[in-house]
Structures are given as structure tokens and as C-alpha cells.
Design a protein around this motif. Sequence first.
Motif, mmCIF file in Angstrom:
data_model
loop_
_atom_site.group_PDB
_atom_site.id
_atom_site.type_symbol
_atom_site.label_atom_id
_atom_site.label_comp_id
_atom_site.label_asym_id
_atom_site.label_seq_id
_atom_site.Cartn_x
_atom_site.Cartn_y
_atom_site.Cartn_z
ATOM 1 N N THR A 57 -5.517 1.533 4.396
ATOM 2 C CA THR A 57 -5.813 0.849 3.218
ATOM 3 C C THR A 57 -5.260 -0.502 3.414
ATOM 4 O O THR A 57 -5.959 -1.529 2.800
ATOM 5 C CB THR A 57 -4.860 1.459 1.913
ATOM 6 O OG1 THR A 57 -3.379 1.413 2.492
ATOM 7 C CG2 THR A 57 -5.341 2.686 1.796
ATOM 8 N N GLN A 58 -4.294 -0.828 4.509
ATOM 9 C CA GLN A 58 -3.866 -2.210 4.782
ATOM 10 C C GLN A 58 -5.143 -2.972 5.394
ATOM 11 O O GLN A 58 -5.581 -3.951 5.281
ATOM 12 C CB GLN A 58 -2.905 -2.218 5.905
ATOM 13 C CG GLN A 58 -2.321 -3.664 6.221
ATOM 14 C CD GLN A 58 -1.634 -4.344 5.143
ATOM 15 O OE1 GLN A 58 -1.414 -3.687 4.006
ATOM 16 N NE2 GLN A 58 -1.392 -5.616 5.403
ATOM 17 N N GLY A 60 -8.330 -2.122 4.736
ATOM 18 C CA GLY A 60 -9.231 -2.235 3.841
ATOM 19 C C GLY A 60 -8.998 -3.560 3.197
ATOM 20 O O GLY A 60 -9.983 -4.450 2.872
ATOM 21 N N ALA A 61 -7.726 -3.844 2.817
ATOM 22 C CA ALA A 61 -7.174 -4.670 1.958
ATOM 23 C C ALA A 61 -7.525 -6.136 2.521
ATOM 24 O O ALA A 61 -7.757 -7.194 2.084
ATOM 25 C CB ALA A 61 -5.843 -4.541 1.489
ATOM 26 N N GLN A 62 -7.209 -6.143 3.931
ATOM 27 C CA GLN A 62 -7.077 -7.239 4.871
ATOM 28 C C GLN A 62 -8.805 -7.693 4.947
ATOM 29 O O GLN A 62 -8.973 -8.960 5.118
ATOM 30 C CB GLN A 62 -6.460 -7.081 6.038
ATOM 31 C CG GLN A 62 -5.117 -7.120 5.998
ATOM 32 C CD GLN A 62 -4.409 -8.474 5.057
ATOM 33 O OE1 GLN A 62 -4.837 -9.492 5.485
ATOM 34 N NE2 GLN A 62 -3.819 -7.995 3.850
ATOM 35 N N ILE A 64 -11.085 -7.230 2.668
ATOM 36 C CA ILE A 64 -11.099 -7.920 1.449
ATOM 37 C C ILE A 64 -10.700 -9.503 1.473
ATOM 38 O O ILE A 64 -11.210 -10.371 1.242
ATOM 39 C CB ILE A 64 -10.625 -6.986 0.422
ATOM 40 C CG1 ILE A 64 -11.357 -5.865 0.295
ATOM 41 C CG2 ILE A 64 -10.812 -7.923 -1.002
ATOM 42 C CD1 ILE A 64 -10.808 -4.892 -0.780
ATOM 43 N N GLN A 186 -3.713 2.443 -2.307
ATOM 44 C CA GLN A 186 -4.899 2.304 -3.252
ATOM 45 C C GLN A 186 -4.577 1.165 -4.104
ATOM 46 O O GLN A 186 -5.584 0.360 -4.384
ATOM 47 C CB GLN A 186 -5.067 3.619 -3.963
ATOM 48 C CG GLN A 186 -5.647 4.708 -3.263
ATOM 49 C CD GLN A 186 -5.730 6.142 -3.833
ATOM 50 O OE1 GLN A 186 -4.928 6.192 -4.893
ATOM 51 N NE2 GLN A 186 -6.549 6.934 -3.470
ATOM 52 N N ASN A 188 -2.680 -1.437 -3.194
ATOM 53 C CA ASN A 188 -2.870 -2.566 -2.628
ATOM 54 C C ASN A 188 -4.404 -3.048 -2.460
ATOM 55 O O ASN A 188 -4.893 -4.268 -2.454
ATOM 56 C CB ASN A 188 -2.253 -2.482 -1.066
ATOM 57 C CG ASN A 188 -0.664 -2.287 -1.353
ATOM 58 O OD1 ASN A 188 -0.167 -2.989 -2.117
ATOM 59 N ND2 ASN A 188 -0.181 -1.983 -0.272
ATOM 60 N N MET A 189 -5.315 -2.262 -2.173
ATOM 61 C CA MET A 189 -6.553 -2.420 -2.169
ATOM 62 C C MET A 189 -7.300 -3.173 -3.386
ATOM 63 O O MET A 189 -7.928 -4.057 -3.273
ATOM 64 C CB MET A 189 -7.461 -1.403 -1.640
ATOM 65 C CG MET A 189 -7.392 -1.189 -0.104
ATOM 66 S SD MET A 189 -8.380 0.335 0.600
ATOM 67 C CE MET A 189 -9.869 -0.723 0.501
ATOM 68 N N ALA A 192 -5.828 -6.549 -3.814
ATOM 69 C CA ALA A 192 -6.725 -7.306 -2.956
ATOM 70 C C ALA A 192 -8.019 -7.949 -3.588
ATOM 71 O O ALA A 192 -8.361 -9.072 -3.299
ATOM 72 C CB ALA A 192 -6.903 -6.938 -1.482
#
Length: 529
Positions: A57-58, A60-62, A64, A186, A188-189, A192
Motif C-alpha cells: 500500500t505504500q 500504491g500511495a507513493q 499516487i 488502505q 494511507n492510499m 494520498a
Amino acid sequence: MDHESKSGESKGGESMPPHAAHASAHKSAPGIAAAIAPAQQTFAARVRSAIAWRWGTQVGAQIITWTSTFLVVRLLEPSDYGLFAMSQVIITALAFLNGQSFATSLVQTDRLDERRIGQVFGMLLLANGLLAAVQFAFAPFAAVYFGEPMVAEMLRIQAVLFLTIPFIALPNEWLARQLEFRKPGQVNMASALVGAATALVLAWLGWGVWALVYAGLSIFIARAIGLTVAARLFVRPVFDPRGAWDLVSFGGTLTLCQLFWIIQSQSDVVIAGRIMPTHDLGLYTQALFLTLIVTARFIPPVNEVALAAYSELHRENRPLAPYFLKTARLVMMVSAPVYIGLSLTSEHAILVLMGEKWTGLIPIVSGLALVMPAFALQLICSPVTNAMGRPHIYLFTSISGAVLFPAMFAWGLLAGRGGGAMGLVHAWWIAAPVLCAITLAVTLRAVSLSPLRLAQTIAPVAVACAAMSSAVLAAKALVPITSPLAALITHVAIGAATYAATFWLLYRGIVRETWALVRERGDGLPQAA
């Protein structure tokens, strides 16, 4: 920014046997007792799941965040990022007192019940309410220091960030104790996405630096709401500190570590802010953002999981050295090729991703990327010694960094060859390897590992990176490509293929072991006793 996860065995106060702690929690809060009870899954499965969710998820967030950043930088000016960096220095300087370390103590303590959780919540509310007030009052003085009146307005708005911290730190650490990283990931995403949308819309509307200010604020508010709902940890704050000395002493030690980390990480902007033009400072801070992609974004998730896993292993009296070696090799297998590759392709990468007006970043990014593998290796050391109940080791290395980095930054700007942004780069070339050597010296001794054993573990990574560098440099010399996009794609493909082929041909056993770990087979992680 979050630097690294910090926790370890509790210091001070009486310890309570695990079964007693569980019983105490059961009397006060059945839901909390259920969470404290040992998980039925094997330890290996829980760690794999935690790594997959936290790191996945990190990523994925990054993705974004980066997508938003590379779009926003085309709408903003380097001076906007310079102004934003000035306000971030003040926020980061105060953030070491936000009480996060007290919340982190919940990860490893055996004495856990509703009252102690409430005590941590009370500490967080008091600390962050005070910090918000201090930042609001101090804002005009910061503006005078930097010579930028807008900094005062930014800091007053950003004071709201501290009011969200209690509702982020407490549920986040509570879930981390259970090796539950799916829900925080989830959240965090989702946050983001909120921040990216805010930044893009406001930048498009011409809000300038305020697009960055409100984007950050929206991320914190979204995380606070999301984590509070996800953890379902609703406790009353307790402002009576009796019985929480172990939490206070442990958290206090890590707070000191955070203070010295702040000095180390922010001294470049503090020193350069009074010397360098805002435009040049903006170039440097953006270059640092790009080169800290792995160390600042992907290593903290690994450290969070490693801290919880090391702590559980240490409570079971298992040796931590084998697991530290596996962590070091895994982190270097990912970070070293990324950074060496970034240094090799920085010219074309900057032109493709950020455009012509950011060409000043090229030598800065290329120089910083070379030294970042050493910085990454140093960052993964603190979780293992903290989990052993030896946070004084982390304190020693934090003090070392707080002395070394500012001294080198001052030398680079005032006495080093060239000065300016490249002077800061030259300072990194000295400070990061020296701090890495100091940190490894004390960490390896603590976990009973020899430097030779660590060198043997990460040597395959060095060999593969050398082969990758030779292949890319040869391709540049033999087949010049004028199109930046075509050159970037070609050189990245050659480098990645060479790196993978080197591992497959020379170190196939490591490849199979790593793949087995990902696929939940093999002995990459310890099984439950």
C-alpha cells in the motif's frame, strides 16, 4: 517526514507477565483483550501479510503522490518549493515533541490495558495542543528569520496538523502491535488520493505554494478520520501519569532520538535558507525529495514491520542476527539498484518527468543518488536494537548524525568546493558513509554479527550493481540516443535486465529464497514455535 520506526523493550517500572497483562486487559476492555491475545496464525504468515500490506500500500500511495507531484511541479515554480521547505523546517523541528514515541511504546509493552492506552492518548492530546499553540505564536519570528513574510501565514494554517496527530498515532500504533497493516495501508492510499486531488486542483487554479500547504493538511485530516474508524479504538484520555513510568521513560528516550534526527535532517535547509537564493533552495529540496524516495517512503514501512517482528522474537529469546541479515540484503537488493540507476539516468529522467525548467536538478540528483545506498543501510539498524531494549544505541547514533551532518553542511556551503547546492551534495558524500559506518559498528556488536558476515551478505548486490553500471555506461558510449524518453526507457531496460541476469546467473539461490519468501514458501521467515 517519518524517518524510521522507533520502539523497543520498556524501560523502568514493573514488568507484568504476559498472562497477567492479558487478564488485566480482559477485566477492563474485552475488545482490547482479544486484540492482545496471541494470534492463531503462524508468526511467518503474519509477518508476510504485514510486509505485503504495509509495503504494497505504500507503493500504491507513493505512485499516487509521485504522479501528482510530477504534474504539480509543471504548474508551480521552484520558489514555491523553497517557501514550502522553509515552513516544513519549523513543523519538523516541533514535531519531535508530538508524542509519537509514547504511542510507539504500545507496540512492545506487555503491560497493556484500557487505562494505559488512555494515558498515552492523554499525553498525545496535551503535547500536540501545546505544539499547535507554539507554532501559531512563533510563526512571525520564523518569517523574520527567513526574510519571507508568507512563511508566517503558512505556519499559522499548518498548526492544525498537530491537532490531527493524536488521532493518527494512537490507532496506527495499536494496529501495528497486532501486525495489522492492511487497514492502515488502505487508509494511507485513500488519504494520498485526497492529497493528490487537492494539490492538483489548487495548483491548476493558480494557488501557488498554498496548493502544497492545503494538500498536506488534507492528507493528515483524512488519515486521522480513517485510522480512528479503522482501529475502532475508542478510549477516554487519562491525564493521570501514575503507573505509566515505563511508557514515559521509553518514549522520552526515543523523543530525544527524534530531536537529534530533526537536527540532522533539517540542518541543510536551516543553514542554506539564509545563504542560498530561494530558487536554488527549491532545486535542492526537490532533488532531495526525489533521491529520498526509497529511504523516506519505503524503508519506514519495512522498519515498522521489523520492529514488531523483532520485538516478538526477542520476547521469545530467539537470536535476531539471521533476520537482520535477511532484512539488510532485501533492502539493499531494492534500494541500491534504484539509486545507482537514478544516478546513471538522472539527466533523461528529469527532462522526461519534470521538464526543461528543472534541468538544474540533474547534477544534484545524480550526486545525491550515489550516496543513498549507505544512508538506506544505516536507517534499518535502529529497529533491531530498540526491540532488544537498547534504545541508547539509537540515541548514540542519532547524536552522531546530529553532529556530523550540520558540520558537513556548513563546510559544504561555506568552505567546500563550489558551495551552493553542490556543496550540500559534497557534504552528503562524506556524512552519509561515515554515519553508516558508526551505526553498523555498534549495531553489529549488539546483535553479535561480524562486519565480514554482513559484507558477504550484501556483496551480491554490489556485484550486480557494478555489472548494471558497466552495461548502462557502455550503452551510452556506444549508441547515443537524442530523445530523452527513448534514452530513459532504453537505459532503464538495459540496467534492469543486467541486474536481474547477474543475480540469476551468479546468485540463483538468493533469487529462489527471495521468491519463496514472497510466495509464502521456504524458510525466509521464522515459523511459530
